[in-house]
Design a protein around this motif. Structure first.
Motif, PDB file in Angstrom:
ATOM      1  N   CYS A  81      -4.801  -2.974  -2.632  1.00 18.85           N
ATOM      2  CA  CYS A  81      -4.584  -2.707  -1.321  1.00 18.85           C
ATOM      3  C   CYS A  81      -3.557  -3.902  -0.625  1.00 18.85           C
ATOM      4  O   CYS A  81      -3.528  -4.794  -0.924  1.00 18.85           O
ATOM      5  N   PHE A  82      -2.721  -3.362   0.184  1.00 21.62           N
ATOM      6  CA  PHE A  82      -1.544  -3.984   0.479  1.00 21.62           C
ATOM      7  C   PHE A  82      -2.115  -5.277   1.672  1.00 21.62           C
ATOM      8  O   PHE A  82      -1.595  -6.384   1.739  1.00 21.62           O
ATOM      9  N   SER A  83      -3.065  -4.748   2.396  1.00 21.78           N
ATOM     10  CA  SER A  83      -3.805  -5.675   3.342  1.00 21.78           C
ATOM     11  C   SER A  83      -4.388  -6.719   2.752  1.00 21.78           C
ATOM     12  O   SER A  83      -4.714  -7.949   3.622  1.00 21.78           O
ATOM     13  N   GLU A 116      14.263  -3.486   1.099  1.00 22.65           N
ATOM     14  CA  GLU A 116      13.545  -2.184   1.411  1.00 22.65           C
ATOM     15  C   GLU A 116      11.990  -2.085   1.292  1.00 22.65           C
ATOM     16  O   GLU A 116      11.481  -2.936   0.704  1.00 22.65           O
ATOM     17  N   PRO A 117      11.306  -1.473   1.983  1.00 18.38           N
ATOM     18  CA  PRO A 117      10.064  -1.387   2.305  1.00 18.38           C
ATOM     19  C   PRO A 117       9.328  -1.159   0.946  1.00 18.38           C
ATOM     20  O   PRO A 117       8.065  -1.582   0.427  1.00 18.38           O
ATOM     21  N   GLY A 158       7.247  -5.555   0.180  1.00 21.82           N
ATOM     22  CA  GLY A 158       7.388  -4.288   1.166  1.00 21.82           C
ATOM     23  C   GLY A 158       5.996  -3.714   1.179  1.00 21.82           C
ATOM     24  O   GLY A 158       5.128  -3.455   0.590  1.00 21.82           O
ATOM     25  N   THR A 159       5.755  -2.983   2.426  1.00 20.38           N
ATOM     26  CA  THR A 159       4.533  -2.303   2.847  1.00 20.38           C
ATOM     27  C   THR A 159       4.711  -0.883   2.004  1.00 20.38           C
ATOM     28  O   THR A 159       3.472  -0.454   2.026  1.00 20.38           O
ATOM     29  N   VAL A 211       4.007 -16.353  -0.779  1.00 21.41           N
ATOM     30  CA  VAL A 211       4.033 -14.629  -0.715  1.00 21.41           C
ATOM     31  C   VAL A 211       4.281 -14.291   0.776  1.00 21.41           C
ATOM     32  O   VAL A 211       3.375 -14.616   1.596  1.00 21.41           O
ATOM     33  N   VAL A 212       5.063 -13.365   1.044  1.00 21.94           N
ATOM     34  CA  VAL A 212       5.293 -12.918   1.991  1.00 21.94           C
ATOM     35  C   VAL A 212       5.355 -11.633   2.342  1.00 21.94           C
ATOM     36  O   VAL A 212       6.019 -10.819   1.769  1.00 21.94           O
ATOM     37  N   LYS A 213       4.352 -10.970   3.046  1.00 29.20           N
ATOM     38  CA  LYS A 213       4.049  -9.645   3.244  1.00 29.20           C
ATOM     39  C   LYS A 213       4.962  -9.078   4.308  1.00 29.20           C
ATOM     40  O   LYS A 213       5.162  -9.735   5.445  1.00 29.20           O
ATOM     41  N   GLN A 214       5.604  -7.832   4.371  1.00 28.42           N
ATOM     42  CA  GLN A 214       6.386  -7.331   5.317  1.00 28.42           C
ATOM     43  C   GLN A 214       5.463  -7.037   6.613  1.00 28.42           C
ATOM     44  O   GLN A 214       4.395  -6.602   6.624  1.00 28.42           O
TER      45      GLN A 214
END
Length: 1022
Positions: free
Chosen positions: A938-940, A904-905, A922-923, A979-982
């Motif tokens: 910050c997600f980015s 899930e995001p 997740g984003t 670490v894997v970002k959506q």
């Protein structure tokens, strides 16, 4: 084919150097059919990018909506099944009609490949279909009263319990005509089917029946129109399927046939049920015992005459008496053997007896004394089940027997008479194992600027061993480029002397004394040499490469001269080549050579055999990133019980931490040297194959290994030579003779006693999916040396398909329709395991699969035990908390299904596999969670790829880091944390581990694979 091989896989059989040794027996005949559609139909990049169920929707307009209804009602019984509950799992699934069609269409049991419907455009999609379970009646229970209707199982095996049972019988359509969906002929017809379910309690067999009385309900189902010849040409979902309010599925998780993946048998639920039954409890392992807990369940094993499942785990704990019955099951008969394992995860020492005190075993076949021996003539003789002969008991070991069964009076005082696992200490003592260090000082190594770090860590490790180790260890040191530099470390010398060997092909040792010296006497000399190594000046150009076999030959010469075993640690930097090879290989994808890429050269095998005879385990640390086309140096390390560790010039902090951990684990690991494994089975069975990481020999029942640890696991395949005696059962014994670090010679004995049966259903009831997965993995990964990959993938699918067909035909006492999926209780997870094995990088390479990565993965997986193998092919997807209360720490959550639909995001998820850890973010994860875990809002700006979590003093960071540390302690190797970002490009690394989805290398999803298994198993019975 179910899968799409994305790279050239044409491999013709090569020089079969493993052909006569049992490692890879003669190739079985090819599959009876090609049951799966062509790869064009299952390719990932289809011109039609709509979901599969949308593309299938147009065919619902041309199908007869002939539905079957079923009865359901409220029943009152406990839905919690014990661990040894014996019941079959059946799901309604689209299939062929077994009661119609041309009888002549099924001659020879040849199943034609499935064809797919043509894709139409512009029509609305249909919803995924349900597949509720069904449990047939068992022949092992008392027959129910003739007028009492059986009850229905109330829920799904992998979902929440339902209030009413739902059974989806399949209604076949007539063929050869156009059907109007609105015509009267398409009116749904109702039927009532009665189903049985059984539960076997540990104290005995019992079951109850509750009548079901409820209105007939109409349910969605699969229908298939057979053609005039009986073959299935089209598979379509019923037009009257009821829609469900569900979250949209990921495109990778969707089934081409509209099946809901969440309603398929779940490996996660199987493991959870077993943990609920056995977690933290005691399993008593005694002769003819019940099924042990799964390898993924943590429990305590109590030995009462049968070896722990950590040491020997049989594929089936009930062996068919007849060989024909075993062949009828289409499942392998054998065992998984971890010779050096202990009673509980290899950490607890086994009871020991000296060679003089231990009762002597069979004098005919050489089997060791064990509880399977039968005593006769008041204890004067005993019957050996492994050769069927009687042996006299020496007078020194004689004791009278008591009782009708003839039990010796001293049974409880002797581990060889009462325990399934024990050790015999030999009176002879050999040389202690040594530690040899070989450091590359070629021009590439000296330019790399990492030798100083390597020498510092070696010095730190040796200083630690000198202060911690109670027993003194001898150490030797050498450096090499195109020549060998030996060092005389004698304490009588004022400083160490370098001895240069310029002709390594004709290696002669100039001296023997001083090459291996006690660590406490040479620690200062070694330190002085280590400080000078980074200051060496290059003397030769190494652009052509330096073979890693060079230090191996020098180490063998030293060990042979001093007659001792040991570990050889090589720290290599120069480009990799093989001895006698002037140019590096172009690799698998560009090579026209007929030999398999997995097969080592003859010179490598010859050198590995010398290491095995001397007891030299090679551990290679490659400190520079190597080209894909270069020679792979891992054959000798893995064939000698060592390992290959790769680093990228040790420039980053993560690489250096991993190097430190790998170096310490390698040196401190408890190891057996000069090991010889002998396998004994009951006289009516024989060992037909042995699969694992070792240099094969002529006899599969005798395996020689240079070194091994307690995790090393082999697969042993058994074959009937004649019918078994049901009253005597079956005995399997392994006797491992090895030397310890101090030079003690020991023999570790494991004995497993199983029962026999003439009923095929008994055998099916005593198989476990994780054990079969490990067996198949070792057998197939050994067979890649001489057989094409496509042939192996087809063989895997054929074996499972025929096993399901056999179970449906011979073990289902209740009448089942062709639309019902039938699985044995403990093999519910087998399809998802086998599908994951079939589409692994070793058997189905992708476009981004390098040859070195595949070779490395094959060897790493081949040496794994059952627990590691199960988690490798079905990683644990663990949801992480978003917030943690310091006063109330969260309990570990149950693992989720390994598919993208579980992500899930707004969530954080940890993918736990033996070779890697993946942290998916997740984003829509809250910013406060990102701050507590990554120190950024910050997600980015989150790091992507290999990383290390920052050490932050907050409950969430502490909780997650503790969990990662705990998981890392359960594996033998040091793992990277990714670490894997959506939505990031690194998500492809995650997709390879979501084994229920379509894989990036073209492997089919679990839902599609299970669908084809069922359809083809039904066709075999037509």
């Amino acid at each position: 084919m179910m899968d799409v091989p994305l790279a050239n896989q044409n491999q013709t059989p090569c020089q079969q150097w493993v052909g006569q040794n049992g490692w890879s027996p003669s190739s079985p005949p090819g599959p009876l059919y090609n049951p799966l559609p062509s790869f064009q139909n299952l390719s990932l990049g289809s011109p039609d990018q709509r979901p599969p169920f949308e593309r299938l929707r147009p065919y619902t307009q041309g199908c007869n909506n002939n539905l079957s209804s079923y009865s359901s009602g409220s029943t009152h019984h406990d839905n919690t099944w014990p661990n040894n509950a014996e019941h079959s799992v059946q799901h309604s699934i689209q299939s062929t009609n077994t009661s119609s069609g041309d009888p002549g269409s099924c001659q020879g049991r040849n199943v034609p490949p499935c064809s797919y419907p043509q894709m139409n455009e512009g029509l609305p999609p249909s919803k995924p279909q349900h597949m509720p379970p069904y449990f047939p009646h068992s022949s092992h229970q008392a027959m129910p009263p003739p007028l009492q209707p059986p009850y229905l199982y109330q829920g799904l095996l992998n979902g929440p319990q339902l209030q009413h049972p739902k059974h989806l019988p399949m209604s076949p359509l007539s063929s050869g005509q156009n059907i109007n969906p609105l015509s009267p002929q398409s009116t749904p017809q109702t039927t009532i089917e009665r189903m049985n379910v059984e539960a076997t309690i540990s104290a005995g067999y019992s079951h109850s029946h509750v009548p079901t009385m409820s209105p007939i309900q109409q349910q969605p189902q699969w229908t298939c129109p057979p053609d005039k010849t009986g073959a299935i040409n089209q598979f379509v979902p019923d037009a009257a399927a009821h829609e469900r309010n569900t979250l949209p599925q990921s495109p990778n998780s969707e089934s081409r046939y509209g099946l809901d993946p969440e309603l398929l048998p779940s490996a996660v639920k199987v493991m959870a049920e077993d943990r609920a039954e056995w977690e933290g409890k005691v399993f008593v392992s005694e002769p003819v015992s019940r099924l042990p807990p799964l390898a993924t369940t943590s429990c305590i094993i109590e030995d009462r005459g049968n070896a722990s499942p950590f040491a020997i785990r049989a594929t089936s704990y009930c062996v068919p008496c007849e060989g024909q019955t075993a062949l009828l099951s289409h499942l392998p008969l054998g065992a998984l053997v971890s010779p050096l394992a202990g009673q509980n995860t290899g950490k607890k020492s086994l009871p020991m007896c000296t060679e003089a005190e231990c009762v002597v075993g069979c004098g005919w076949c050489g089997a060791s004394m064990c509880p399977a021996m039968g005593w006769q003539d008041c204890g004067q003789r005993f019957y050996c089940p492994f050769c069927g002969k009687l042996s006299e008991v020496p007078w020194q070991h004689y004791q009278p027997t008591k009782g009708v069964e003839g039990v010796r009076l001293d049974k409880d005082k002797r581990p060889e008479l009462s325990m399934g696992s024990y050790e015999i200490l030999s009176s002879q003592k050999g040389e202690a194992a040594v530690l040899l260090l070989a450091i590359d000082v070629s021009a590439s190594a000296l330019r790399g600027a990492h030798l100083e770090f390597v020498t510092q860590q070696i010095h730190t490790l040796l200083s630690s061993l000198n202060s911690e180790t109670s027993s003194d260890i001898r150490v030797g040191l050498m450096t090499y480029d195109s020549r060998i530099h030996l060092y005389d470390l004698s304490p009588t010398l004022s400083r160490p002397h370098m001895l240069v060997i310029t002709e390594p092909d004709d290696l002669q040792l100039p001296v023997r004394e001083g090459l291996l010296v006690s660590l406490k006497d040479c620690i200062d000399s070694i330190d002085s040499v280590l400080q000078l190594i980074p200051q060496f000046s290059p003397e030769f150009d190494d652009s052509s490469g330096v073979p890693t076999e060079l230090p191996v030959k020098a180490a063998l010469a030293i060990l042979q001269a001093l007659s001792c075993p040991g570990k050889l640690l090589i720290f290599h930097t120069a480009p990799l080549i093989e001895i006698g090879v002037t140019q590096s290989s172009s690799g698998f994808f560009g090579s026209n050579k007929p030999k398999s890429i997995f097969q080592p050269s003859e010179s490598v095998v010859s050198l590995a055999k010398q290491c095995v005879s001397q007891g030299c385990g090679v551990h290679l640390f490659v400190l520079s990133q190597q080209d894909v086309g270069g020679a792979w140096p891992g054959h000798i390390p893995y064939l000698t019980g060592g390992a290959l560790h790769n680093y990228s010039h040790l420039q980053g902090e993560l690489d250096r931490e991993r190097f430190i951990t790998d170096l310490r684990r390698t040196v401190e690991a408890e190891t057996g040297y000069r090991a010889e494994l002998k396998l004994f089975v009951s006289k009516d069975l024989r060992v037909s194959g042995c699969y694992g990481l070792f240099v094969p020999g002529p006899n599969p029942g005798r395996v020689a290994m240079a070194t091994l640890d307690w995790r090393a696991t082999l697969a042993v395949e058994l074959t009937h030579s004649r019918a078994l005696d049901e009253t005597r059962g079956v005995a399997i014994q392994t006797a491992l003779s090895y030397s310890t670090q101090t030079g003690e010679r020991r023999t570790r004995v494991h004995t497993l006693i199983l029962r026999c049966s003439r009923d095929l259903q008994d055998a099916f009831r005593h198989y476990q999916a994780q054990t079969l997965l490990t067996f198949y993995c070792k057998k197939m990964y050994c067979a890649v040396l001489e057989r094409p990959l496509q042939e192996l993938r087809e063989e895997l699918q054929t074996d499972v398909t025929e096993a399901l067909a056999s179970y449906r035909k011979h073990c289902c006492s209740a009448s089942v329709s062709s639309g019902q999926l039938v699985l044995p209780q403990y093999l519910r997870a087998l399809p998802v395991y086998i599908n994951s094995l079939r589409k692994s990088e070793v058997l189905l390479p992708g476009l981004r699969s390098s040859v070195h990565q595949r070779l490395q993965q094959r060897c790493q997986v081949l040496r794994m035990d059952t627990y590691s193998t199960a988690t490798h092919f079905y990683p644990l997807l663990l949801p992480l908390p978003l917030t943690v209360d310091s006063s109330n720490p969260p309990k570990p959550e149950e693992a989720l299904r390994c598919c993208s639909a579980s992500l899930e995001p707004r969530g954080l998820y940890l993918v736990n596999a033996p070779l890697i850890l993946l942290l998916w973010v997740g984003t829509q994860v809250p910013a406060c969670t990102l701050v507590e875990l990554f120190n950024t809002s910050c997600f980015s700006s989150l790091p992507s790829g290999e990383t290390k979590l920052p050490v932050l003093e907050n409950p969430l960071s502490v909780c997650v880091r503790m969990l990662i540390t705990t998981l890392n302690s359960q594996v033998s190797n040091t793992r990277k944390l990714w670490v894997v970002k959506q939505g990031d490009s690194c998500e492809e690394a995650l997709q390879r581990h979501l084994v229920e989805d379509k894989s990036p290398n073209g492997g089919a999803s679990y839902a599609d694979f299970l669908y084809h298994l069922h359809v083809n198993s039904v066709r075999l019975l037509q």
